[in-house]
Scaffold this motif. Structure first.
Motif, PDB file in Angstrom:
ATOM      1  N   PRO A 144       0.819  -1.216   0.000  1.00  0.00           N
ATOM      2  CA  PRO A 144       0.000   0.000   0.000  1.00  0.00           C
ATOM      3  C   PRO A 144       0.851   1.263   0.000  1.00  0.00           C
ATOM      4  CG  PRO A 144      -0.498  -1.403   1.907  1.00  0.00           C
ATOM      5  CD  PRO A 144       0.669  -1.995   1.211  1.00  0.00           C
ATOM      6  N   TRP A 145       0.331   2.290  -0.627  1.00  0.00           N
ATOM      7  CA  TRP A 145       0.912   3.631  -0.609  1.00  0.00           C
ATOM      8  C   TRP A 145      -0.190   4.545  -0.097  1.00  0.00           C
ATOM      9  CZ3 TRP A 145       1.416   7.105  -5.464  1.00  0.00           C
ATOM     10  CH2 TRP A 145       2.133   8.275  -5.146  1.00  0.00           C
ATOM     11  N   PRO A 146      -0.099   5.003   1.142  1.00  0.00           N
ATOM     12  CA  PRO A 146      -1.171   5.818   1.719  1.00  0.00           C
ATOM     13  C   PRO A 146      -1.360   7.133   0.956  1.00  0.00           C
ATOM     14  CG  PRO A 146       0.335   5.056   3.428  1.00  0.00           C
ATOM     15  CD  PRO A 146       0.969   4.739   2.104  1.00  0.00           C
ATOM     16  N   VAL A 147      -2.559   7.303   0.403  1.00  0.00           N
ATOM     17  CA  VAL A 147      -2.939   8.536  -0.285  1.00  0.00           C
ATOM     18  C   VAL A 147      -4.357   8.903   0.133  1.00  0.00           C
ATOM     19  CG1 VAL A 147      -1.410   8.229  -2.282  1.00  0.00           C
ATOM     20  CG2 VAL A 147      -3.714   7.264  -2.336  1.00  0.00           C
ATOM     21  N   ALA A 148      -4.689  10.162  -0.012  1.00  0.00           N
ATOM     22  CA  ALA A 148      -6.028  10.653   0.319  1.00  0.00           C
ATOM     23  C   ALA A 148      -6.306  11.877  -0.538  1.00  0.00           C
ATOM     24  CB  ALA A 148      -6.111  11.024   1.800  1.00  0.00           C
ATOM     25  N   VAL A 149      -7.569  12.272  -0.580  1.00  0.00           N
ATOM     26  CA  VAL A 149      -7.949  13.512  -1.261  1.00  0.00           C
ATOM     27  C   VAL A 149      -8.160  14.560  -0.182  1.00  0.00           C
ATOM     28  CG1 VAL A 149      -9.611  14.620  -2.783  1.00  0.00           C
ATOM     29  CG2 VAL A 149      -9.017  12.204  -3.136  1.00  0.00           C
ATOM     30  N   VAL A 150      -7.393  15.637  -0.258  1.00  0.00           N
ATOM     31  CA  VAL A 150      -7.479  16.744   0.694  1.00  0.00           C
ATOM     32  C   VAL A 150      -7.777  18.018  -0.103  1.00  0.00           C
ATOM     33  CG1 VAL A 150      -6.257  18.073   2.457  1.00  0.00           C
ATOM     34  CG2 VAL A 150      -5.802  15.609   2.224  1.00  0.00           C
ATOM     35  N   ASP A 151      -8.963  18.563   0.119  1.00  0.00           N
ATOM     36  CA  ASP A 151      -9.378  19.772  -0.589  1.00  0.00           C
ATOM     37  C   ASP A 151      -9.246  19.613  -2.107  1.00  0.00           C
ATOM     38  OD1 ASP A 151      -9.945  21.087   1.825  1.00  0.00           O
ATOM     39  OD2 ASP A 151      -7.868  21.777   2.009  1.00  0.00           O
ATOM     40  N   GLY A 152      -9.632  18.435  -2.623  1.00  0.00           N
ATOM     41  CA  GLY A 152      -9.614  18.181  -4.049  1.00  0.00           C
ATOM     42  C   GLY A 152      -8.252  17.797  -4.620  1.00  0.00           C
ATOM     43  N   ILE A 153      -7.249  17.692  -3.766  1.00  0.00           N
ATOM     44  CA  ILE A 153      -5.893  17.369  -4.210  1.00  0.00           C
ATOM     45  C   ILE A 153      -5.509  15.986  -3.681  1.00  0.00           C
ATOM     46  CG2 ILE A 153      -3.454  18.050  -4.122  1.00  0.00           C
ATOM     47  CD1 ILE A 153      -5.238  20.056  -5.615  1.00  0.00           C
ATOM     48  N   VAL A 154      -5.013  15.115  -4.571  1.00  0.00           N
ATOM     49  CA  VAL A 154      -4.499  13.807  -4.137  1.00  0.00           C
ATOM     50  C   VAL A 154      -3.177  14.068  -3.425  1.00  0.00           C
ATOM     51  CG1 VAL A 154      -3.768  11.514  -4.852  1.00  0.00           C
ATOM     52  CG2 VAL A 154      -5.612  12.666  -6.095  1.00  0.00           C
ATOM     53  N   THR A 155      -3.100  13.569  -2.189  1.00  0.00           N
ATOM     54  CA  THR A 155      -1.983  13.860  -1.291  1.00  0.00           C
ATOM     55  C   THR A 155      -1.518  12.582  -0.617  1.00  0.00           C
ATOM     56  OG1 THR A 155      -2.992  16.029  -0.897  1.00  0.00           O
ATOM     57  CG2 THR A 155      -1.292  15.329   0.642  1.00  0.00           C
ATOM     58  N   THR A 156      -0.218  12.449  -0.412  1.00  0.00           N
ATOM     59  CA  THR A 156       0.292  11.277   0.298  1.00  0.00           C
ATOM     60  C   THR A 156      -0.075  11.381   1.772  1.00  0.00           C
ATOM     61  OG1 THR A 156       2.451  12.299   0.680  1.00  0.00           O
ATOM     62  CG2 THR A 156       2.210  10.940  -1.296  1.00  0.00           C
ATOM     63  N   GLY A 157      -0.322  10.211   2.364  1.00  0.00           N
ATOM     64  CA  GLY A 157      -0.760  10.170   3.763  1.00  0.00           C
ATOM     65  C   GLY A 157       0.320   9.787   4.725  1.00  0.00           C
TER      66      GLY A 157
END
Length: 119
Positions: A106-119
């Motif tokens: 897994p590579w932790p990622v999330a959407v923050v304020d419409g931007i794909v960002t590493t977690g």
């Protein structure tokens, strides 16, 4: 660092990869990050407003999964284009092909304020 064994398998949190819209809904996109410690290869799969990320390395042979840029999906699964392994999108578990009992890293990622960002 040209040897795939020298590739990084993690990234720092908070790296902004780009707008969610740059990944087609139901599609995937490759990301290569040049970090101080070396190069990281990963990919992100989008399902609506959610994303899931994995290190771009098949557990069977250690090769990148896609032969063609961003071509990670087949038949509703993540697919290794080299040996036909299939992985579930939600958890990276191998469900077909030469690597039963393994899973993608897994590579932790999330959407923050419409931007794909590493977690």
């Amino acid at each position: 660092m040209t040897d795939s064994d020298d590739r990084l398998t993690a990234t720092p949190a908070g790296v902004r990869l780009g707008p969610l819209e740059q990944i087609a809904d139901g599609g995937a996109r490759n990301f290569v990050l040049q970090l101080r410690a070396g190069r990281f290869h990963g990919f992100v799969v989008r399902r609506g407003g959610d994303v899931v990320g994995y290190v771009d390395r098949c557990p069977h042979m250690g090769l990148p999964l896609a032969r063609v840029l961003d071509d990670y999906l087949a038949r509703g699964r993540i697919a290794c284009s080299w040996h036909g392994a299939l992985f579930r999108i939600e958890d990276g578990e191998c469900v077909g092909g030469p690597c039963p009992g393994t899973r993608l890293t897994p590579w932790p990622v999330a959407v923050v304020d419409g931007i794909v960002t590493t977690g």
